[in-house]
Write a protein that holds these residues in place. Structure first.
Motif, PDB file in Angstrom:
ATOM      1  N   TYR A  71       0.841  -1.186   0.000  1.00  0.00           N
ATOM      2  CA  TYR A  71       0.000   0.000   0.000  1.00  0.00           C
ATOM      3  C   TYR A  71       0.883   1.245   0.000  1.00  0.00           C
ATOM      4  CZ  TYR A  71      -4.090  -2.781   1.327  1.00  0.00           C
ATOM      5  OH  TYR A  71      -5.132  -3.685   1.347  1.00  0.00           O
ATOM      6  N   GLN A 105       0.721   5.368   1.212  1.00  0.00           N
ATOM      7  CA  GLN A 105      -0.015   6.366   1.981  1.00  0.00           C
ATOM      8  C   GLN A 105       0.634   7.730   1.773  1.00  0.00           C
ATOM      9  OE1 GLN A 105      -0.002   6.088   6.306  1.00  0.00           O
ATOM     10  NE2 GLN A 105      -2.062   6.927   6.395  1.00  0.00           N
ATOM     11  N   GLN A 109      -3.872  11.112   4.082  1.00  0.00           N
ATOM     12  CA  GLN A 109      -4.726  10.266   3.245  1.00  0.00           C
ATOM     13  C   GLN A 109      -4.847   8.855   3.810  1.00  0.00           C
ATOM     14  OE1 GLN A 109      -6.166  11.596   0.374  1.00  0.00           O
ATOM     15  NE2 GLN A 109      -5.283  13.489   1.176  1.00  0.00           N
ATOM     16  N   GLY A 110      -5.791   8.122   3.248  1.00  0.00           N
ATOM     17  CA  GLY A 110      -5.905   6.706   3.567  1.00  0.00           C
ATOM     18  C   GLY A 110      -4.887   5.913   2.768  1.00  0.00           C
ATOM     19  N   LEU A 111      -5.035   4.611   2.769  1.00  0.00           N
ATOM     20  CA  LEU A 111      -4.109   3.724   2.071  1.00  0.00           C
ATOM     21  C   LEU A 111      -4.662   3.339   0.709  1.00  0.00           C
ATOM     22  CD1 LEU A 111      -3.339   3.445   5.133  1.00  0.00           C
ATOM     23  CD2 LEU A 111      -2.574   1.151   4.555  1.00  0.00           C
ATOM     24  N   LEU A 159      -4.000   0.687  -2.613  1.00  0.00           N
ATOM     25  CA  LEU A 159      -3.354  -0.577  -2.945  1.00  0.00           C
ATOM     26  C   LEU A 159      -2.544  -0.469  -4.227  1.00  0.00           C
ATOM     27  CD1 LEU A 159      -3.113  -3.593  -2.188  1.00  0.00           C
ATOM     28  CD2 LEU A 159      -5.119  -3.994  -3.628  1.00  0.00           C
ATOM     29  N   PHE A 195       4.801   7.157   1.986  1.00  0.00           N
ATOM     30  CA  PHE A 195       5.008   6.136   3.008  1.00  0.00           C
ATOM     31  C   PHE A 195       4.463   4.830   2.440  1.00  0.00           C
ATOM     32  CE2 PHE A 195       6.062   4.600   6.986  1.00  0.00           C
ATOM     33  CZ  PHE A 195       5.001   4.117   7.724  1.00  0.00           C
ATOM     34  N   LEU A 201       3.604   0.778   2.853  1.00  0.00           N
ATOM     35  CA  LEU A 201       3.270  -0.230   3.852  1.00  0.00           C
ATOM     36  C   LEU A 201       3.049  -1.576   3.191  1.00  0.00           C
ATOM     37  CD1 LEU A 201       0.928   2.105   5.778  1.00  0.00           C
ATOM     38  CD2 LEU A 201       2.674   0.784   6.949  1.00  0.00           C
TER      39      LEU A 201
END
Lengths: 114, 109
Positions: free
Chosen positions: A35, A37, A41-43, A45, A88, A90
């Motif tokens: 993911y 980010q 904000q949200g994540l 895919l 970022f 993840l």
């Protein structure tokens, strides 16, 4: 202890360079995910893999590539084609390949393009 | 995929207060999770709760699948509860969890 290990935690890159982010898990999970980010904000895919030697594009795959040669490992390459790579990143894994299982995350890798 | 909306976007509370965070989704879900993102960015699993109610210490969550929402309750807030809370859902026939944009919770001493 079982878990998901991402490295490096911080990475600086010059424009035009490819970089590879590592993700390793020892949870014996079949499915793995990447993911992105952005601040506030949200994540979103990027890619996911439900089985070794197979992976699928997520919502924002352009400029990224992945491989899944081993069950434990799912590295992400941020290529020079990615227009805004600073973010970022993840990595996550799940025991369920049907996406109904619980998702677990690594600590993340923060990429800055100079 | 589904749409996931979280409210409120920001919440500032005094230590010791209780709070309720809401997650609405546009379709039925068969996977719903709540996460807490700590100041270092790591996402910590709070609840896997596609339906029903669960409790873990001061935190509890309820998902009403038929009405397409989930609630996260935090009681007796502590400063360590600060951070961003995300919910994520997946509906039948889809392969990807969709994340909301989060609720930023700030607990003031």
């Amino acid at each position: 202890d079982g878990g998901i290990t991402q490295s490096p935690k911080y990475l600086f890159r010059k424009e035009g360079q490819n970089v590879t982010l590592s993700c390793e898990q020892n949870l014996n999970h079949d499915a793995m995910y990447w993911y992105r980010q952005d601040p506030g904000q949200g994540l979103r895919l990027i890619y996911y893999s439900q089985i070794v030697n197979d992976f699928q594009k997520g919502d924002i795959a352009e400029g990224y590539s992945v491989s899944r040669e081993k069950k434990e490992s799912f590295p992400l390459t941020v290529t020079s084609a990615q227009k805004n790579p600073t973010a970022f990143y993840l990595c996550a894994s799940s025991i369920e390949t049907s996406n109904t299982g619980e998702l677990f995350f690594g600590e993340g890798s923060r990429l800055t393009v100079l | 995929g589904i749409q996931v909306e979280q409210s409120p976007p920001d919440l500032i509370l005094q230590e010791g207060a209780n709070s309720t965070l809401r997650c609405n989704f546009s379709d039925s879900v068969n996977n719903l999770q709540w996460f807490h993102q700590n100041p270092w960015g790591q996402l910590i699993n709070l609840f896997y709760i596609p339906s029903g109610t669960k409790q873990n210490g001061r935190l509890s969550a309820t998902t009403v699948a038929t009405e397409r929402y989930s609630l996260l309750y935090i009681s007796s807030s502590q400063t360590t509860d600060s951070g961003v809370y995300f919910c994520a859902g997946l509906n039948f026939g889809n392969e990807k969890l969709t994340f909301g944009t989060g609720t930023r919770l700030t607990i003031i001493p």
